[in-house]
Design a protein around this motif. Structure first.
Motif, mmCIF file in Angstrom:
data_model
loop_
_atom_site.group_PDB
_atom_site.id
_atom_site.type_symbol
_atom_site.label_atom_id
_atom_site.label_comp_id
_atom_site.label_asym_id
_atom_site.label_seq_id
_atom_site.Cartn_x
_atom_site.Cartn_y
_atom_site.Cartn_z
ATOM 1 N N ARG A 118 14.935 -15.862 -4.299
ATOM 2 C CA ARG A 118 13.632 -15.239 -4.939
ATOM 3 C C ARG A 118 12.532 -15.873 -3.915
ATOM 4 O O ARG A 118 11.615 -14.826 -3.491
ATOM 5 N N LEU A 119 12.458 -17.102 -3.489
ATOM 6 C CA LEU A 119 10.685 -18.027 -2.915
ATOM 7 C C LEU A 119 11.084 -16.479 -1.838
ATOM 8 O O LEU A 119 10.307 -16.430 -1.505
ATOM 9 N N GLY A 120 11.802 -16.943 -1.168
ATOM 10 C CA GLY A 120 12.085 -16.381 0.193
ATOM 11 C C GLY A 120 11.898 -15.062 -0.118
ATOM 12 O O GLY A 120 10.711 -14.408 0.894
ATOM 13 N N ILE A 121 12.356 -13.926 -0.459
ATOM 14 C CA ILE A 121 11.935 -12.750 -0.814
ATOM 15 C C ILE A 121 10.858 -12.578 -1.365
ATOM 16 O O ILE A 121 10.122 -11.191 -1.478
ATOM 17 N N ALA A 122 10.316 -12.842 -2.343
ATOM 18 C CA ALA A 122 8.464 -12.736 -2.704
ATOM 19 C C ALA A 122 7.674 -12.976 -2.275
ATOM 20 O O ALA A 122 7.203 -12.235 -2.212
ATOM 21 N N PHE A 123 7.580 -14.207 -1.463
ATOM 22 C CA PHE A 123 6.655 -14.744 -1.069
ATOM 23 C C PHE A 123 7.017 -13.279 0.610
ATOM 24 O O PHE A 123 6.332 -13.250 0.991
ATOM 25 N N GLY A 124 7.968 -13.186 0.943
ATOM 26 C CA GLY A 124 8.105 -12.199 2.258
ATOM 27 C C GLY A 124 7.352 -10.769 2.214
ATOM 28 O O GLY A 124 6.534 -10.324 2.817
ATOM 29 N N LEU A 125 8.158 -10.087 0.951
ATOM 30 C CA LEU A 125 7.091 -9.397 0.556
ATOM 31 C C LEU A 125 5.842 -9.761 0.000
ATOM 32 O O LEU A 125 5.753 -8.403 0.704
ATOM 33 N N CYS A 126 5.393 -10.378 -0.256
ATOM 34 C CA CYS A 126 3.731 -10.791 -0.724
ATOM 35 C C CYS A 126 2.970 -10.690 0.347
ATOM 36 O O CYS A 126 1.881 -10.387 0.816
ATOM 37 N N GLY A 127 3.560 -10.984 1.586
ATOM 38 C CA GLY A 127 2.907 -11.348 2.887
ATOM 39 C C GLY A 127 2.739 -10.074 3.552
ATOM 40 O O GLY A 127 1.566 -9.344 3.774
ATOM 41 N N PHE A 128 3.483 -8.252 2.920
ATOM 42 C CA PHE A 128 3.110 -7.013 3.540
ATOM 43 C C PHE A 128 1.966 -6.542 2.281
ATOM 44 O O PHE A 128 1.118 -6.090 3.451
ATOM 45 N N GLY A 129 1.288 -7.373 1.602
ATOM 46 C CA GLY A 129 0.431 -6.776 0.936
ATOM 47 C C GLY A 129 -0.847 -7.410 1.585
ATOM 48 O O GLY A 129 -2.206 -6.834 1.376
ATOM 49 N N THR A 130 -0.548 -8.877 1.610
ATOM 50 C CA THR A 130 -1.232 -9.197 2.404
ATOM 51 C C THR A 130 -2.228 -8.474 3.718
ATOM 52 O O THR A 130 -3.290 -9.086 3.857
ATOM 53 N N LEU A 131 -0.327 -8.682 4.249
ATOM 54 C CA LEU A 131 -1.043 -8.078 5.735
ATOM 55 C C LEU A 131 -1.697 -6.623 5.918
ATOM 56 O O LEU A 131 -2.492 -5.871 6.741
ATOM 57 N N THR A 132 -1.717 -6.082 4.540
ATOM 58 C CA THR A 132 -2.535 -4.763 4.628
ATOM 59 C C THR A 132 -3.538 -4.522 3.326
ATOM 60 O O THR A 132 -3.824 -4.010 4.136
ATOM 61 N N GLY A 133 -3.860 -5.816 2.737
ATOM 62 C CA GLY A 133 -4.826 -5.388 2.037
ATOM 63 C C GLY A 133 -6.367 -5.104 2.605
ATOM 64 O O GLY A 133 -6.967 -4.666 2.700
ATOM 65 N N THR A 134 -6.635 -6.527 3.285
ATOM 66 C CA THR A 134 -7.627 -6.816 3.963
ATOM 67 C C THR A 134 -7.961 -5.293 5.194
ATOM 68 O O THR A 134 -9.006 -5.113 5.668
ATOM 69 N N PRO A 135 -6.873 -5.038 5.779
ATOM 70 C CA PRO A 135 -7.776 -4.026 7.198
ATOM 71 C C PRO A 135 -8.064 -3.122 6.023
ATOM 72 O O PRO A 135 -8.868 -2.053 6.731
ATOM 73 N N ILE A 136 -7.578 -2.629 4.503
ATOM 74 C CA ILE A 136 -7.485 -1.142 4.659
ATOM 75 C C ILE A 136 -9.076 -1.239 4.099
ATOM 76 O O ILE A 136 -10.049 -0.700 3.636
ATOM 77 N N ASP A 137 -9.381 -3.180 3.502
ATOM 78 C CA ASP A 137 -10.768 -3.212 2.705
ATOM 79 C C ASP A 137 -12.132 -2.734 4.142
ATOM 80 O O ASP A 137 -12.760 -2.234 3.775
ATOM 81 N N GLY A 138 -11.623 -3.325 5.305
ATOM 82 C CA GLY A 138 -12.362 -3.074 5.898
ATOM 83 C C GLY A 138 -12.811 -1.536 6.834
ATOM 84 O O GLY A 138 -13.609 -1.419 6.606
ATOM 85 N N ALA A 139 -11.569 -0.912 6.328
ATOM 86 C CA ALA A 139 -11.321 0.503 6.998
ATOM 87 C C ALA A 139 -12.342 1.264 5.870
ATOM 88 O O ALA A 139 -12.972 2.160 6.203
ATOM 89 N N LEU A 140 -11.748 0.451 4.346
ATOM 90 C CA LEU A 140 -13.296 1.702 3.694
ATOM 91 C C LEU A 140 -14.808 0.982 3.484
ATOM 92 O O LEU A 140 -15.140 1.988 3.362
ATOM 93 N N LEU A 141 -14.825 -0.336 4.264
ATOM 94 C CA LEU A 141 -15.920 -0.426 4.232
ATOM 95 C C LEU A 141 -16.475 0.522 4.924
ATOM 96 O O LEU A 141 -17.842 0.714 5.002
#
Length: 189
Positions: A118-141
């Motif tokens: 569960r930890l591996g799956i949760a943190f693996g999926l969390c990585g997708f949010g981490t990798l996509t959120g900040t570049p989307i913020d930069g594009a919106l900026l």
């Protein structure tokens, strides 16, 4: 976790740039990130002392709510005081959130033999949010430094994550209550 992670890192990546673009000095802007990280350190240490009394789930929900509100509060960032207040409070509760992730997953797991997966799956999926959120913020900026767009996007994503945390915890509490009621009925029969 994935949805919350899409908004969670906006202040960590952009508080310096936001401060500079609002006319604050570059020296102070550098220290704004130092303030945020120092308070994050304190936030990572402190929940361990009160987690048994307050509950890991409660601490996580409160910290995600406060982080979500402060991310939206970055829309109004414009003075030294606002940067310090957001840096101190967001840093503390962001650290609390980070410190409580693994204990929360342990709390939500019934069969401890599944915890590692569960930890591996949760943190693996969390990585997708981490990798996509900040570049989307930069594009919106954009190159025009329109700060309310990424702050609003990140705040909405963080609130969606807060609601998902709250819902999962409420569902787990409901399931445990039903299990206790069934056990009580079985003992009486």
């Amino acid at each position: 976790m994935t949805v919350f992670a899409m908004g969670f890192y906006f202040p960590l990546f952009y508080i310096q740039s936001d401060a500079v673009s609002h006319g604050l000095s570059k020296t102070f802007s550098f220290y704004s990130l130092v303030i945020l990280n120092a308070c994050s350190f304190l936030g990572r240490l402190s929940p361990g002392f009160v987690a048994n009394r307050l509950g890991v789930a409660n601490i996580t929900v409160v910290s995600t709510f406060i982080c979500s509100v402060l991310i939206l509060g970055m829309i109004g960032l414009g003075s030294v005081a606002s940067v310090v207040v957001i840096g101190v409070i967001y840093g503390f509760f962001a650290g609390t959130y980070i410190a409580m992730l693994a204990p929360l997953l342990a709390h939500l797991t019934d069969d401890m033999s599944e915890l590692g997966a569960r930890l591996g799956i949760a943190f693996g999926l969390c990585g997708f949010g981490t990798l996509t959120g900040t570049p989307i913020d930069g594009a919106l900026l954009t190159s025009k430094n329109i700060w309310w767009r990424p702050a609003l996007f990140s705040g909405i994503m963080a609130f969606a994550g807060f609601f998902s945390f709250s819902t999962s915890i409420l569902l787990q509490r409901r399931r445990k209550r039903i299990q206790k009621q069934q056990q009580a009925k079985n003992e009486k029969a």
